[in-house]
Design a protein around this motif. Structure first.
Motif, mmCIF file in Angstrom:
data_model
loop_
_atom_site.group_PDB
_atom_site.id
_atom_site.type_symbol
_atom_site.label_atom_id
_atom_site.label_comp_id
_atom_site.label_asym_id
_atom_site.label_seq_id
_atom_site.Cartn_x
_atom_site.Cartn_y
_atom_site.Cartn_z
ATOM 1 N N MET A 1 0.854 -1.208 0.000
ATOM 2 C CA MET A 1 0.000 0.000 0.000
ATOM 3 C C MET A 1 0.884 1.250 0.000
ATOM 4 S SD MET A 1 -3.046 -1.239 2.580
ATOM 5 C CE MET A 1 -2.085 -1.318 4.086
ATOM 6 N N ASP A 2 1.376 1.636 -1.159
ATOM 7 C CA ASP A 2 2.374 2.706 -1.240
ATOM 8 C C ASP A 2 1.845 3.951 -1.967
ATOM 9 O OD1 ASP A 2 4.845 3.872 -0.846
ATOM 10 O OD2 ASP A 2 5.718 3.035 -2.672
ATOM 11 N N ASN B 1 1.022 7.013 -0.148
ATOM 12 C CA ASN B 1 0.222 7.903 0.718
ATOM 13 C C ASN B 1 0.868 9.290 0.860
ATOM 14 O OD1 ASN B 1 -1.215 5.588 1.143
ATOM 15 N ND2 ASN B 1 -0.585 5.299 3.270
ATOM 16 N N GLY B 2 2.181 9.302 1.056
ATOM 17 C CA GLY B 2 2.887 10.567 1.269
ATOM 18 C C GLY B 2 2.791 11.477 0.048
ATOM 19 N N ARG B 3 2.996 10.902 -1.133
ATOM 20 C CA ARG B 3 2.932 11.704 -2.362
ATOM 21 C C ARG B 3 1.522 12.225 -2.615
ATOM 22 N NH1 ARG B 3 6.047 7.280 -5.697
ATOM 23 N NH2 ARG B 3 5.704 6.213 -3.705
ATOM 24 N N ARG C 1 1.729 14.498 5.610
ATOM 25 C CA ARG C 1 1.814 13.085 5.212
ATOM 26 C C ARG C 1 0.776 12.221 5.927
ATOM 27 N NH1 ARG C 1 6.181 11.381 2.361
ATOM 28 N NH2 ARG C 1 5.941 9.293 3.221
ATOM 29 N N HIS D 1 -1.885 9.049 4.967
ATOM 30 C CA HIS D 1 -2.064 7.739 5.604
ATOM 31 C C HIS D 1 -3.527 7.503 5.981
ATOM 32 C CE1 HIS D 1 2.160 7.146 5.403
ATOM 33 N NE2 HIS D 1 2.462 8.090 6.269
ATOM 34 N N ARG E 1 11.453 6.845 9.611
ATOM 35 C CA ARG E 1 10.701 8.079 9.377
ATOM 36 C C ARG E 1 10.621 8.928 10.658
ATOM 37 N NH1 ARG E 1 6.193 6.556 4.894
ATOM 38 N NH2 ARG E 1 7.575 5.263 3.636
HETATM 39 C C1 IPE Z 1 2.992 3.914 2.199
HETATM 40 O O1 IPE Z 1 2.998 5.225 1.725
HETATM 41 C C2 IPE Z 1 2.681 3.814 3.668
HETATM 42 C C3 IPE Z 1 3.823 3.433 4.503
HETATM 43 C C4 IPE Z 1 4.982 3.083 4.066
HETATM 44 C C5 IPE Z 1 3.603 3.423 5.949
HETATM 45 P P1 IPE Z 1 4.302 6.138 1.831
HETATM 46 O O2 IPE Z 1 4.247 6.892 3.105
HETATM 47 O O3 IPE Z 1 5.531 5.342 1.604
HETATM 48 O O4 IPE Z 1 4.043 7.118 0.618
HETATM 49 P P2 IPE Z 1 5.146 7.724 -0.353
HETATM 50 O O5 IPE Z 1 5.865 6.571 -0.968
HETATM 51 O O6 IPE Z 1 6.035 8.591 0.471
HETATM 52 O O7 IPE Z 1 4.347 8.481 -1.358
#
Ligand code: IPE
Ligand code: IPE
Ligand code: MG
Length: 245
Positions: free
Chosen positions: A23-24, A26-28, A37, A41, A75
């Motif tokens: 599940m990747d 979310n941050g972007r 961020r 999530h 993180r």
């Molecule tokens: C996935 O989304 C969730 C976790 C890894 C907890 P990210 O947080 O890695 O989102 P991006 O990759 O920075 O966009």
């Protein structure tokens, strides 16, 4: 000719019995909207609820999701805290709505690094949902594929030192029983949204013959339509398992 209508998924093709998802993105997703961020999530948790429901509708037996990796501790404290709060809320809700959702929860990963409160929620969810056998959601929390292999090797070595097992007995079937996924068939399909094309330490053993589908959509935007598309791609693959077709 330009196709104006998307071809509907072929309903006659049964879905894989086990789908796994990284599940990747979310941050972007959050960054594009100028949001923190953690908001990404939260939206990712919504996407998970949608997909778990949809998998149940489709008749998928096992859904394994990568929620937090052994590397994600790198993180910021703020982001980790936000993710843990969302997890706690999700588990409380899952415990409340257990009868409605009819999902069996299993956790893959080293839970000992989570707060005692979260650990208790995970244990409760696991034991109380055991009665539901239609769909099993394997929730990967503080999960790493390498860590899983090391823990399995350590537990096997302990069994040998206690005289319960001999090194000669060890084969692939026996080794698999020491993994978090013991008793669960390998995933046929692994989906990674967000545009990244890597495994990031996910299901290293179990993915030996999985079909990978990488998609450009960010996880919070992932829905039934994207899952249909991934399943359609899966059905177009020619799986040979080392043989000849
Ligand atoms: C996935 O989304 C969730 C976790 C890894 C907890 P990210 O947080 O890695 O989102 P991006 O990759 O920075 O966009
Ligand atoms: C993989 O995503 C872990 C989860 C989705 C839980 P990451 O965002 O942590 O992976 P990398 O850092 O891009 O490889
Ligand atoms: Mg990421």
């Amino acid at each position: 000719m330009r196709r104006l209508f998307r071809k509907p998924p072929d309903q006659s093709l049964s879905p894989p019995q086990h789908i796994a998802i990284i599940m990747d993105g979310n941050g972007r997703w959050a960054k594009r909207r100028g949001l923190p961020r953690t908001a990404g999530h939260a939206a990712g948790a919504e996407a998970f609820r949608r997909i778990a429901n949809y998998c149940r509708t489709l008749g998928v037996r096992y859904l394994t999701v990568y929620a937090f990796s052994t590397e994600n501790w790198k993180r910021s404290q703020g982001e980790i805290g936000g993710i843990m709060t969302l997890l706690r809320r999700y588990l409380e809700e899952a415990l409340r709505d257990m009868e409605k959702n009819q999902v069996h929860f299993v956790f893959f990963g080293d839970l000992s690094r989570l707060s005692p409160e979260l650990q208790a929620l995970c244990r409760d969810a696991e034991t109380r949902s055991r009665v539901y056998s239609q769909v099993q959601v394997n929730f990967c929390l503080n999960y790493g594929g390498r860590d899983e292999l090391v823990q399995a090797a350590r537990r096997f070595a302990q069994d040998v030192s206690l005289g319960r097992k001999t090194p000669e007995e060890l084969d692939e079937t026996l080794f698999a029983q020491y993994l978090y996924s013991a008793g669960v068939p390998d995933p046929e399909l692994i989906i990674r949204p967000s545009g990244e094309q890597r495994i990031s330490n996910f299901l290293l053993w179990q993915s030996a013959y999985a079909e990978y589908v990488f998609m450009d959509v960010l996880w919070p935007d992932f829905g039934p339509r994207e899952l249909d598309e991934a399943i359609a791609q899966f059905h177009r693959r020619n799986r040979r398992f080392g043989g000849v077709k």
